[in-house]
Scaffold this motif. Sequence first.
Motif, PDB file in Angstrom:
ATOM      1  N   ASP A  52       5.466  11.020   4.719  1.00 52.58           N
ATOM      2  CA  ASP A  52       4.190  10.813   4.357  1.00 52.58           C
ATOM      3  C   ASP A  52       3.655   9.159   4.104  1.00 52.58           C
ATOM      4  OD1 ASP A  52       4.062  13.350   3.512  1.00 52.58           O
ATOM      5  OD2 ASP A  52       5.091  12.824   1.621  1.00 52.58           O
ATOM      6  N   LEU A  53       4.694   8.216   4.082  1.00 54.25           N
ATOM      7  CA  LEU A  53       4.504   6.815   4.152  1.00 54.25           C
ATOM      8  C   LEU A  53       4.295   6.499   5.463  1.00 54.25           C
ATOM      9  CD1 LEU A  53       6.957   5.190   1.742  1.00 54.25           C
ATOM     10  CD2 LEU A  53       4.771   6.102   1.320  1.00 54.25           C
ATOM     11  N   GLN A  54       4.935   7.131   6.551  1.00 48.92           N
ATOM     12  CA  GLN A  54       4.787   6.712   8.115  1.00 48.92           C
ATOM     13  C   GLN A  54       3.167   7.435   8.231  1.00 48.92           C
ATOM     14  OE1 GLN A  54       6.823   5.443  10.245  1.00 48.92           O
ATOM     15  NE2 GLN A  54       8.470   5.276   8.890  1.00 48.92           N
ATOM     16  N   VAL A  88      -3.510   5.968   8.751  1.00 51.66           N
ATOM     17  CA  VAL A  88      -4.604   5.807   7.857  1.00 51.66           C
ATOM     18  C   VAL A  88      -5.152   4.313   7.658  1.00 51.66           C
ATOM     19  CG1 VAL A  88      -5.757   6.486   5.594  1.00 51.66           C
ATOM     20  CG2 VAL A  88      -4.003   7.953   6.979  1.00 51.66           C
ATOM     21  N   LEU A  89      -3.978   3.537   7.121  1.00 53.29           N
ATOM     22  CA  LEU A  89      -4.494   2.294   7.079  1.00 53.29           C
ATOM     23  C   LEU A  89      -4.933   1.490   8.247  1.00 53.29           C
ATOM     24  CD1 LEU A  89      -1.592   1.117   4.574  1.00 53.29           C
ATOM     25  CD2 LEU A  89      -3.789   1.542   4.083  1.00 53.29           C
ATOM     26  N   ASP A 107      -9.329  -3.242   9.507  1.00 53.15           N
ATOM     27  CA  ASP A 107      -9.216  -3.636  10.963  1.00 53.15           C
ATOM     28  C   ASP A 107      -8.002  -4.548  11.116  1.00 53.15           C
ATOM     29  OD1 ASP A 107     -11.548  -2.433  11.926  1.00 53.15           O
ATOM     30  OD2 ASP A 107     -12.680  -4.038  11.209  1.00 53.15           O
ATOM     31  N   PHE A 108      -7.719  -5.423  10.320  1.00 57.15           N
ATOM     32  CA  PHE A 108      -6.356  -6.393  10.452  1.00 57.15           C
ATOM     33  C   PHE A 108      -5.197  -5.562  10.323  1.00 57.15           C
ATOM     34  CE2 PHE A 108      -7.253  -5.763   5.904  1.00 57.15           C
ATOM     35  CZ  PHE A 108      -6.047  -5.753   5.365  1.00 57.15           C
ATOM     36  N   ALA A 109      -5.237  -4.432   9.737  1.00 57.84           N
ATOM     37  CA  ALA A 109      -3.868  -3.522   9.956  1.00 57.84           C
ATOM     38  C   ALA A 109      -3.858  -3.103  11.295  1.00 57.84           C
ATOM     39  CB  ALA A 109      -3.942  -2.544   8.850  1.00 57.84           C
ATOM     40  N   LYS A 160       0.882  -1.163   0.056  1.00 53.04           N
ATOM     41  CA  LYS A 160      -0.061   0.151  -0.145  1.00 53.04           C
ATOM     42  C   LYS A 160       0.752   1.289   0.122  1.00 53.04           C
ATOM     43  CE  LYS A 160      -4.513  -0.692  -0.005  1.00 53.04           C
ATOM     44  NZ  LYS A 160      -5.553  -0.112  -0.922  1.00 53.04           N
ATOM     45  N   ALA A 161       1.806   1.190   0.816  1.00 57.07           N
ATOM     46  CA  ALA A 161       2.878   2.260   0.792  1.00 57.07           C
ATOM     47  C   ALA A 161       3.627   2.545  -0.535  1.00 57.07           C
ATOM     48  CB  ALA A 161       3.889   2.174   1.804  1.00 57.07           C
TER      49      ALA A 161
END
Length: 180
Positions: free
Chosen positions: A46-48, A53-54, A59-61, A31-32
């Motif tokens: 921004d990736l951090q 957000v993810l 929920d699993f993230a 996703k990143a």
Amino acid sequence: MLVLEAKLKGKQSQYNSIDEAIRTALFIRNKALRHWIDNKNVGKNDLQKLCAVLAKEFDFANKLNSMARQSSADRAWLAIKRFYDNCKASKPGKKGFPRFKKRGHSVEYKTTGYKLSVDKKYIIFSDGFNIGKLKLIGTRDLSFYSVKQIKRVRLVKRPDGYYCQFCIDYERKEQHQHNG
């Protein structure tokens, strides 16, 4: 840095939880990478931020420890940075454009999400996947190193089992005298 490795001994349900954590870390890395491809001027920070957000979106993230999510985003950023460095250095041939991964083999925890037992023969993972307490089997003894020296813990899946790697902040100094 020194990397020590120990084999993990646990139940099949714990191994399934480790597999799920590895798949989640791989999902966050992909996703990143997708976020970097779709948007211009995306940096490491921004990736951090994307990790949070993810976690809210999936929920699993959210089950995965926040430091493990950030570590997965760091892996994506290292692939992107290596690509940029190869382009700047005008490396001949292919530059190594970052690719999406189908299979993951490890998940990395920075400083939280795990705890070593007092005798340092067991490791306990405390994120949402309920991995629990696993026995460490290895020839190296972790009792020589303090908990503060352990900077990262990585769970690795291999064909012969599951392993735990400890990245230890340790400087080795050897003194020698010149004899001419």
